[in-house]
Motif scaffolding. Structure first.
Motif, PDB file in Angstrom:
ATOM      1  N   LEU A   1      32.600  35.674  38.188  1.00 26.16           N
ATOM      2  CA  LEU A   1      33.044  36.191  39.489  1.00 26.16           C
ATOM      3  C   LEU A   1      32.586  37.635  39.686  1.00 26.16           C
ATOM      4  O   LEU A   1      32.119  38.019  40.773  1.00 26.16           O
ATOM      5  CB  LEU A   1      34.563  36.092  39.596  1.00 26.16           C
ATOM      6  CG  LEU A   1      35.185  36.564  40.924  1.00 26.16           C
ATOM      7  CD1 LEU A   1      34.632  35.768  42.097  1.00 26.16           C
ATOM      8  CD2 LEU A   1      36.714  36.440  40.866  1.00 26.16           C
ATOM      9  N   LEU A   2      32.692  38.471  38.630  1.00 29.72           N
ATOM     10  CA  LEU A   2      32.240  39.865  38.730  1.00 29.72           C
ATOM     11  C   LEU A   2      30.742  39.934  39.032  1.00 29.72           C
ATOM     12  O   LEU A   2      30.300  40.728  39.870  1.00 29.72           O
ATOM     13  CB  LEU A   2      32.529  40.608  37.422  1.00 29.72           C
ATOM     14  CG  LEU A   2      33.961  41.071  37.161  1.00 29.72           C
ATOM     15  CD1 LEU A   2      34.052  41.713  35.782  1.00 29.72           C
ATOM     16  CD2 LEU A   2      34.421  42.051  38.227  1.00 29.72           C
ATOM     17  N   GLU A   3      29.969  39.113  38.324  1.00 28.55           N
ATOM     18  CA  GLU A   3      28.518  39.097  38.554  1.00 28.55           C
ATOM     19  C   GLU A   3      28.195  38.666  39.981  1.00 28.55           C
ATOM     20  O   GLU A   3      27.322  39.232  40.628  1.00 28.55           O
ATOM     21  CB  GLU A   3      27.853  38.158  37.541  1.00 28.55           C
ATOM     22  CG  GLU A   3      27.891  38.663  36.109  1.00 28.55           C
ATOM     23  CD  GLU A   3      27.298  37.657  35.138  1.00 28.55           C
ATOM     24  OE1 GLU A   3      27.015  36.506  35.571  1.00 28.55           O
ATOM     25  OE2 GLU A   3      27.105  38.008  33.970  1.00 28.55           O
TER      26      GLU A   3
ATOM     27  N   ALA B   1      43.935  32.479  44.148  1.00 23.82           N
ATOM     28  CA  ALA B   1      42.938  31.484  43.790  1.00 23.82           C
ATOM     29  C   ALA B   1      43.125  31.096  42.339  1.00 23.82           C
ATOM     30  O   ALA B   1      43.510  31.936  41.506  1.00 23.82           O
ATOM     31  CB  ALA B   1      41.532  32.030  44.027  1.00 23.82           C
ATOM     32  N   GLU B   2      42.840  29.803  41.993  1.00 16.37           N
ATOM     33  CA  GLU B   2      43.059  29.312  40.637  1.00 16.37           C
ATOM     34  C   GLU B   2      41.862  29.537  39.721  1.00 16.37           C
ATOM     35  O   GLU B   2      42.001  29.507  38.495  1.00 16.37           O
ATOM     36  CB  GLU B   2      43.394  27.811  40.673  1.00 16.37           C
ATOM     37  CG  GLU B   2      44.737  27.516  41.312  1.00 16.37           C
ATOM     38  CD  GLU B   2      45.097  26.043  41.213  1.00 16.37           C
ATOM     39  OE1 GLU B   2      44.299  25.270  40.628  1.00 16.37           O
ATOM     40  OE2 GLU B   2      46.178  25.678  41.705  1.00 16.37           O
ATOM     41  N   ASP B   3      40.669  29.731  40.302  1.00 13.45           N
ATOM     42  CA  ASP B   3      39.477  29.930  39.471  1.00 13.45           C
ATOM     43  C   ASP B   3      38.414  30.669  40.276  1.00 13.45           C
ATOM     44  O   ASP B   3      38.592  30.946  41.472  1.00 13.45           O
ATOM     45  CB  ASP B   3      38.926  28.588  38.972  1.00 13.45           C
ATOM     46  CG  ASP B   3      38.665  27.619  40.111  1.00 13.45           C
ATOM     47  OD1 ASP B   3      37.913  27.979  41.053  1.00 13.45           O
ATOM     48  OD2 ASP B   3      39.217  26.495  40.076  1.00 13.45           O
ATOM     49  N   GLY B   4      37.280  30.962  39.639  1.00 11.64           N
ATOM     50  CA  GLY B   4      36.219  31.734  40.272  1.00 11.64           C
ATOM     51  C   GLY B   4      35.585  31.033  41.454  1.00 11.64           C
ATOM     52  O   GLY B   4      35.183  31.683  42.435  1.00 11.64           O
TER      53      GLY B   4
ATOM     54  N   LYS C   1      43.693  43.615  52.321  1.00 10.87           N
ATOM     55  CA  LYS C   1      43.954  42.327  51.689  1.00 10.87           C
ATOM     56  C   LYS C   1      43.673  42.431  50.186  1.00 10.87           C
ATOM     57  O   LYS C   1      42.768  43.150  49.770  1.00 10.87           O
ATOM     58  CB  LYS C   1      43.071  41.239  52.284  1.00 10.87           C
ATOM     59  CG  LYS C   1      43.311  40.963  53.754  1.00 10.87           C
ATOM     60  CD  LYS C   1      42.361  39.896  54.253  1.00 10.87           C
ATOM     61  CE  LYS C   1      42.554  39.649  55.745  1.00 10.87           C
ATOM     62  NZ  LYS C   1      41.605  38.628  56.255  1.00 10.87           N
ATOM     63  N   ALA C   2      44.455  41.661  49.417  1.00 10.16           N
ATOM     64  CA  ALA C   2      44.230  41.583  47.964  1.00 10.16           C
ATOM     65  C   ALA C   2      44.161  40.118  47.563  1.00 10.16           C
ATOM     66  O   ALA C   2      44.829  39.262  48.168  1.00 10.16           O
ATOM     67  CB  ALA C   2      45.340  42.297  47.203  1.00 10.16           C
TER      68      ALA C   2
ATOM     69  N   ALA D   1      34.932  31.412  47.554  1.00 14.68           N
ATOM     70  CA  ALA D   1      35.093  30.897  48.921  1.00 14.68           C
ATOM     71  C   ALA D   1      36.064  31.767  49.719  1.00 14.68           C
ATOM     72  O   ALA D   1      35.837  32.078  50.904  1.00 14.68           O
ATOM     73  CB  ALA D   1      35.584  29.454  48.878  1.00 14.68           C
ATOM     74  N   ILE D   2      37.169  32.175  49.066  1.00 15.15           N
ATOM     75  CA  ILE D   2      38.154  33.022  49.760  1.00 15.15           C
ATOM     76  C   ILE D   2      37.558  34.393  50.073  1.00 15.15           C
ATOM     77  O   ILE D   2      37.775  34.954  51.163  1.00 15.15           O
ATOM     78  CB  ILE D   2      39.431  33.157  48.907  1.00 15.15           C
ATOM     79  CG1 ILE D   2      40.152  31.806  48.833  1.00 15.15           C
ATOM     80  CG2 ILE D   2      40.357  34.234  49.488  1.00 15.15           C
ATOM     81  CD1 ILE D   2      41.359  31.805  47.902  1.00 15.15           C
TER      82      ILE D   2
END
Length: 545
Positions: free
Chosen positions: A65-67, A33-36, A2-3, A41-42
Motif C-alpha cells: 500500500l505504501l509503495e 478497510a480490511e486490506d490493501g 478524512k482518515a 479503492a477507498i
C-alpha cells in the motif's frame, strides 16, 4: 479532513477509532478497510488526508500500500501500525514516505502525537500546494501581458533591442538570427457588426482569441508572433521575421482561420520589409497607412499592402459645408426640410468613389464640433446629449454586416437624430413661455430649501390647486415626486464622499429627518442610502483593480 484505518483485524480498527480525538484534529470522516486492495479503492474514491495502516495483512500488505501511494503520488500522510519491531519494516516505511511507525499494542499518546503531526504536515503541504497553484495562475496571467509589453516596447523604440535582446530571444528564438522583418496590423475598427455586438463587453476575450489563432499559424511556420499593441485600443500586431515575401499569403491563411473560428472577418494592413529591429516602426506606420487609405466602399480583399505611391484623397468632402442648411431645417421643425437637408449631404457622400478611414475620422471630428455648436445655440447652458446610434463604434458612419460603411443606414440614423433634435428644440421653445417649467426650474435650483406648495403659490402668484393640477399635466408626475427625485439624485453624489454622515447628506438635500430621507431614497432607488454607498464603494474598488 478524512482518515482511513487499514487493518485486517476489526478490534484494532475499533481501538484506533476510539483512541483518537478526531474532532480536535479537524477530521470529520473516518473510513475503514480490511486490506490493501480495499484501501486502494477507498483512497482513489475518497482521497483521505491521513492513512493509518497495518504492515502485515493478507492479500495486499501495508508495504504494498505504501509503495502504491508513493507511485501514484497520492497527497496523503501515512502512519504504520505493526506488531513487529523490525528494522526492515521501519526502513521501508521511511523509504516510501511513511510519517510514523507505531508498535502494537497502540499507545494512545503516541497515536495522538502521530495523528497531530500528520494532520499538521498535510495542512502545511496543502497550503504550499495552494500557493503553488496561485503562483502558477498568476504567472499564466502575467506572461501574456509581459510578452505584449515587451514587444510593444520594442515596436515603440528599436533602440531598446540591445537591452531587451536576451529576454526577447528567450521567448522568441527566431529573432536571434533575424535580419529583416515586416509588420502586419489586424484592425478591429472595421469589424463586422455581428462581431462588434458579440464582443461589445468582452473585448479582452476577442483580443485573446485573435492572438491565439494568429499565433497558431505563425508558430507552425516559425516565422513570427502576434501580440496586443498597448499603444492602441483596436490593433493586434503581427511581427514577421520569416516568410517575409509570402506575408500576404500568411495573412490570408490567418484570416481564413479567424473566419472559421469566429464567423467574421477583419482587415489586415501590411507594411513593407524593413531591417530588424531599426525598421519596425516604419513598417508599422506603413501597415497603418495601408489600412487608413483603403477604400471602404469596395468588397475586395480584406488584406491591404502598403504601396509607396499610395496617398490619401486630395479631394476632401467636409460635413461643415452643409452645417447651416441642416441647422436651419432643424429650426424649422419640419420633417420634410430635415430630410431634404440631410439628403443633400448624403448625395454628396454617394458621389465619392472612395471613402477611407482617414475621411471617416475627419467627418467624426467635424460632427462633434457641429454638435457642440448646436447644443450651445439651441439650448444655451442646458445639458443636452445628442448621439447617433452608431456613435459607440469608432466612426459615426455605421458599418453593415460585412464591415463596409453603410451610407443608407447613416442617412436613416442622421435623419432620425435631426428630427429628434428638432422635437427637443420645439419643446424648449414651449417651455420658455410656460410658468410650470419655471416652477420646475425653481425646484431644481432650490431643492435644498424647505419648500411647500403654498410658498410656491406665493412666489409665482398662482393658487396651490392650479400649480398641483398643471404640474402633473405638464410633467407627468406630481410636484412632491419631482422634488424627491431631484433631491435623491443630488444625494447620490454626496454619498460618494465617505466622510459625510447619512444625516448630513439628508440635510444637504433638504430633509431634516434622516429616517424619512432613507425611506424616500429606498422607494426611488430600491436600496437604502447606506447600501447604495457600499455598492458604489465596491464598484469603485473593482474599477481601480
Amino acid at each position: 479532513m478524512k482518515a482511513l484505518i487499514v487493518d485486517n483485524e476489526k478490534h484494532v480498527r475499533d481501538a484506533v477509532r476510539l483512541l483518537a480525538n478526531w474532532q480536535s484534529l479537524g477530521i470529520d470522516t473516518v473510513l475503514e478497510a480490511e486490506d490493501g486492495v480495499e484501501a486502494k479503492a477507498i483512497i482513489e474514491a475518497e482521497r483521505p488526508q491521513i492513512v493509518i495502516t497495518d504492515m502485515m495483512m493478507p492479500i495486499s500488505s501495508g508495504l504494498d500500500l505504501l509503495e502504491w501511494i508513493q507511485l501514484h503520488e497520492m497527497p496523503c500522510k501515512t502512519i504504520i501500525l505493526s506488531g513487529h519491531n523490525d528494522f526492515e519494516f521501519v526502513r521501508h516505511t521511511i523509504k516510501h514516505g511513511g510519517l510514523d511507525y507505531l508498535l502494537k499494542p497502540i499507545d494512545p499518546f503516541q497515536l495522538e502525537h502521530a495523528l497531530r503531526k500528520a494532520a499538521e504536515s498535510w495542512r502545511q503541504e496543502d497550503r504550499a500546494r495552494a500557493d503553488d497553484r496561485l503562483r502558477t495562475m498568476e504567472m499564466n496571467q502575467i506572461k501574456p501581458v509581459y510578452r505584449d509589453k515587451l514587444l510593444s516596447t520594442l515596436l515603440n523604440n528599436a533602440a531598446e533591442y540591445s537591452a531587451l535582446r536576451d529576454q526577447l530571444v528567450q521567448h522568441f528564438p527566431g529573432l536571434k538570427e533575424a535580419v529583416d522583418s515586416r509588420i502586419m496590423v489586424l484592425s478591429l475598427d472595421t469589424m463586422e457588426q455581428a462581431a462588434r455586438e458579440k464582443f461589445a463587453y468582452r473585448l479582452d476575450l476577442l483580443f485573446f482569441t485573435l492572438i491565439n489563432i494568429s499565433n497558431e499559424f505563425l508558430d507552425r511556420r516559425r516565422c513570427g508572433t502576434a501580440f496586443r499593441y498597448w499603444n492602441s485600443e483596436s490593433e493586434v500586431i503581427l511581427l514577421l521575421w520569416g516568410y517575409l515575401a509570402e506575408a500576404e499569403a500568411v495573412a490570408a491563411e490567418i484570416s481564413r482561420g479567424i473566419t472559421r473560428a469566429l464567423r467574421t472577418r477583419f482587415d489586415f494592413g501590411l507594411g513593407l520589409v524593413k531591417s530588424f529591429p531599426s525598421g519596425l516602426q516604419d513598417s508599422y506606420k506603413e501597415a497603418r497607412t495601408a489600412l487608413r487609405n483603403r477604400n471602404l466602399l469596395e468588397m475586395g480583399s480584406r488584406i491591404t499592402v502598403y504601396r509607396e505611391n499610395d496617398r490619401p484623397n486630395a479631394e476632401a468632402l467636409h460635413l461643415t459645408d452643409f452645417e447651416e442648411h441642416i441647422r436651419i431645417a432643424i429650426r424649422s421643425g419640419r420633417d420634410d426640410q430635415i430630410e431634404e437637408a440631410v439628403g443633400e449631404w448624403i448625395e454628396a457622400v454617394r458621389g465619392l468613389g472612395r471613402i477611407t478611414v482617414a475621411q471617416l475620422e475627419l467627418w467624426g471630428h467635424e460632427y462633434n464640433v457641429i454638435k457642440a455648436r448646436w447644443v450651445q445655440d439651441f439650448f444655451k447652458d442646458e445639458k443636452v446629449e445628442l448621439r447617433l446610434p452608431s456613435e459607440g463604434a469608432p466612426y459615426i458612419v455605421p458599418m453593415d454586416e460585412q464591415g463596409r460603411i453603410s451610407i443608407t443606414l447613416w442617412q436613416q440614423e442622421l435623419t432620425e437624430s435631426m428630427k429628434r433634435l428638432a422635437s427637443r428644440v420645439r419643446q424648449r421653445q414651449q417651455q420658455e413661455g410656460n410658468v410650470i417649467f419655471d416652477i420646475a426650474r425653481y425646484l431644481e435650483q432650490h431643492y435644498a430649501r424647505e419648500l411647500t406648495l403654498q410658498q410656491l403659490a406665493d412666489q409665482f402668484f398662482l393658487s396651490r390647486e392650479y400649480i398641483s393640477r398643471k404640474f402633473k399635466q405638464q410633467l407627468g408626475e406630481n410636484m412632491v415626486d419631482f422634488l424627491s427625485r431631484i433631491r435623491v439624485d443630488k444625494s447620490k453624489l454626496l454619498l460618494l464622499n465617505p466622510l459625510l454622515k447619512i444625516a448630513d447628506v439628508a440635510q444637504s438635500v433638504g430633509y431634516q429627518d434622516e429616517k424619512y430621507f432613507s425611506k424616500v431614497f429606498k422607494k426611488l432607488e430600491g436600496v437604502s442610502p447606506n447600501e447604495y454607498r457600499k455598492t458604489m464603494k465596491l464598484v469603485e474598488s473593482l474599477d481601480t483593480n
